[in-house]
Design an enzyme around this catalytic site. Structure first.
Site, PDB file in Angstrom:
ATOM      1  N   SER A 213       0.883  -1.154   0.000  1.00 48.32           N
ATOM      2  CA  SER A 213       0.000   0.000   0.000  1.00 48.32           C
ATOM      3  C   SER A 213       0.925   1.208   0.000  1.00 48.32           C
ATOM      4  CB  SER A 213      -0.870   0.004   1.249  1.00 48.32           C
ATOM      5  OG  SER A 213      -1.532   1.229   1.344  1.00 48.32           O
ATOM      6  N   ARG A 214       0.845   2.013  -1.043  1.00 42.66           N
ATOM      7  CA  ARG A 214       1.844   3.074  -1.171  1.00 42.66           C
ATOM      8  C   ARG A 214       1.603   4.252  -0.244  1.00 42.66           C
ATOM      9  NH1 ARG A 214       1.164   1.285  -6.684  1.00 42.66           N
ATOM     10  NH2 ARG A 214       2.637  -0.420  -6.754  1.00 42.66           N
ATOM     11  N   ILE A 215       0.359   4.519   0.122  1.00 44.45           N
ATOM     12  CA  ILE A 215       0.140   5.703   0.960  1.00 44.45           C
ATOM     13  C   ILE A 215      -0.616   5.415   2.243  1.00 44.45           C
ATOM     14  CG2 ILE A 215       0.341   7.663  -0.631  1.00 44.45           C
ATOM     15  CD1 ILE A 215      -2.485   7.275  -1.458  1.00 44.45           C
TER      16      ILE A 215
END
Ligand code: ATP
Ligand code: MG
Length: 496
Positions: A357-359
């Protein structure tokens, strides 16, 4: 033939509109070729003489290619076709909540017509960069493995990817069920699936009282191809109405691999040359145009958000397929469902090694961030260690044994029944208990019992603890002390 028509707009001003009248030249399944309407543009609506409607899909040298979206009767060569020079707009509104609609927003649940509050363009531009705000809140999915290990931010696009029957839909539906107390509007969009699959989801949404805040958009496989193709755009458009009013919206697309397949069918009939894996060359654009519409709007624009959970099916764990790699590259992260883990009985079968999950973690509650800091790494270590211990039956170090115990407790926490979403407070309490080492000596069955019993014990004996955690969102000294006290009491009660 071109005709000038006097039109009075809502501001009572009169202006002239060009109305072109063309002719149907050929009909091939749901694709019509027409001539005499040269000024139409891609994505706009055209009307047929018999009441049918279509959208412009492309152009040939002498013809316009039209996809029929609603049939008012048989379309024949030579029929008249009207270019109204309007984009395709469909009804949206509050009354759509609790309803099942088709890919062109027509109710299909036999509960009568739906009163629309407005008409929205189906192919709307994504919010610009200046309209957006940073993602700062998480979507509470109710699945511990996601909330703790792969958090999803409101406004984020998180791909659910995996083989057939690995629990993708279940996790997405659980996320919808969990919004009952959060006020997030949910939209479940079914594309290219059989009727039974949709029925199963609707049944569970009804049983759990999730329909009042949910809209189901049905693009099931028996529906016309145009409806299956338009269903995700309709879902997105219905969500945009609520987002623009400042509400948070969650949209599940189940699934986009079927959508790509439907678009491939349309493209082949439009005589476009197939590209990689026989998909049309513009499939990347088709999907990115859709997923770009998710986002978190800035406060001046009411601060609403739209979170997307697109689902994509892969074959035998191969994530390198054309559609899946496209979608991986245009989303903010992916949750990978591993068929091997599923067959071993791990539910949900989330593979932490391949999921990102990048953010999301930036938007997590500080309390959740604190209790789940090393969760992913610990879990992956545990799985490795477990494999090694199965090969080597003796000679494990004390440290390795302790890790195995902690890992087993963590695995028991992450294992979750279907349609039993948990509240974030509940997840934080249990993970805090794990970090204190209290669960190391319990069996998986005992931990499962502890998860539900402890939360109901706190709910009844100290509801203010849950409220203050939701308010503060972090483990303050006071909350931590009280929580430890409650854990002590709970375990004392058990041993009595
Ligand atoms: P498809 O490829 O058909 O879309 P899918 O990946 O969406 O499948 P699901 O339909 O969600 O998978 O789940 C497959 C089966 O596994 C279902 O029977 C479902 O009830 C079961 N299942 C999924 N998650 C769980 C769980 N956490 N606990 C128990 N059963 C589960
Ligand atoms: Mg599914």
């Amino acid at each position: 033939m071109t005709e000038l028509k006097k039109v009075v707009d809502p501001g009572q001003r009169t202006h002239l509109e060009i109305h072109e009248i063309g002719t149907v030249e050929s009909v091939r399944k749901f694709i019509v070729l027409a001539s005499g309407i040269p000024s139409c543009v891609n994505g706009q609506i055209v009307d047929f003489e018999n009441g049918s409607r279509g959208i412009v899909m492309g152009f040939k040298e002498d013809y316009v290619q039209i996809l029929v979206i609603s049939l008012g009767g048989e379309i024949r060569n030579g029929d008249k076709i009207y270019n109204r020079a309007e984009p395709l707009c469909l009804p949206v509104g509050e009354q759509f909540l609790g309803r099942i609609v088709s890919g062109i927003c027509e109710p299909v649940d036999e509960k009568g017509p739906v009163k629309a509050d407005a008409l929205f363009p189906l192919f709307f531009d994504a919010p610009g960069i200046m309209d957006r705000a940073p993602v700062e809140k998480t979507l509470e999915t109710g699945t511990v493995a996601l909330d703790a290990g792969i958090p999803i931010g409101l406004g984020q696009r998180q791909l659910l990817i995996g083989d057939r029957l690995t629990g993708k839909t279940t996790v997405a539906v659980d996320a919808i069920l969990n919004q009952k107390h959060t006020g997030v509007i949910c939209i479940y969009c079914c594309i290219g699936k059989p009727y039974a699959g949709l029925l199963r989801v609707v049944q569970i949404l009804n049983e759990r009282g999730a329909m009042p805040y949910t809209i189901v958009v049905s693009g099931i496989s028996p529906a016309p191809v145009a409806e299956q193709y338009l269903a995700p755009y309709a879902a997105c458009m219905l969500g945009e109405y609520f987002m623009q009013m400042g509400r948070d919206v969650l949209v599940v697309f189940d699934d986009l691999s079927k959508h790509a397949w439907v678009y491939r069918q349309i493209s082949l009939l439009l005589e476009r040359a197939p590209g990689r894996e026989a998909y049309p060359g513009d499939i990347f654009y088709i999907h990115s145009q859709l997923v770009e519409r998710a986002g978190y709007l800035k406060k001046e624009l009411q601060g609403g958000s739209m979170t997307f959970l697109p689902i994509v099916e892969i074959l035998q764990g191969d994530v390198t397929g054309y559609i899946s790699t496209n979608l991986i590259s245009m989303t903010d992260g992916q949750i990978y469902f591993n068929a091997g883990l599923f067959t071993k009985g791990i539910r949900p079968a989330v593979d932490f090694g391949l999921s990102v999950s990048r953010i999301g973690s930036k938007a997590q509650w500080p309390a959740m961030r604190e209790v789940s800091k090393s969760l992913r790494i610990e879990y992956l270590h545990y799985q490795e260690l477990l494999q090694m211990s199965q090969i080597r039956t003796s000679g494990l170090s004390k440290e390795a044994e302790a890790r195995l115990k902690r890992g087993a407790a963590l695995a028991a926490i992450l294992n979750q029944d279907r349609h039993a979403p948990q509240r974030v407070e509940e997840e934080i309490f249990v993970l805090h208990a794990l970090n204190t080492g209290l669960l190391d000596l319990l069996t998986a069955e005992q931990i499962k019992k502890f998860k539900t019993e402890f939360f109901s014990f706190v709910s009844s004996s100290a509801p203010e603890l849950i409220q203050s955690l939701r308010k503060e969102k972090k483990l303050t000294q006071e909350i931590r002390e009280k929580l430890d006290q409650k854990l002590k009491e709970h375990f004392n009660n058990l041993s009595v």
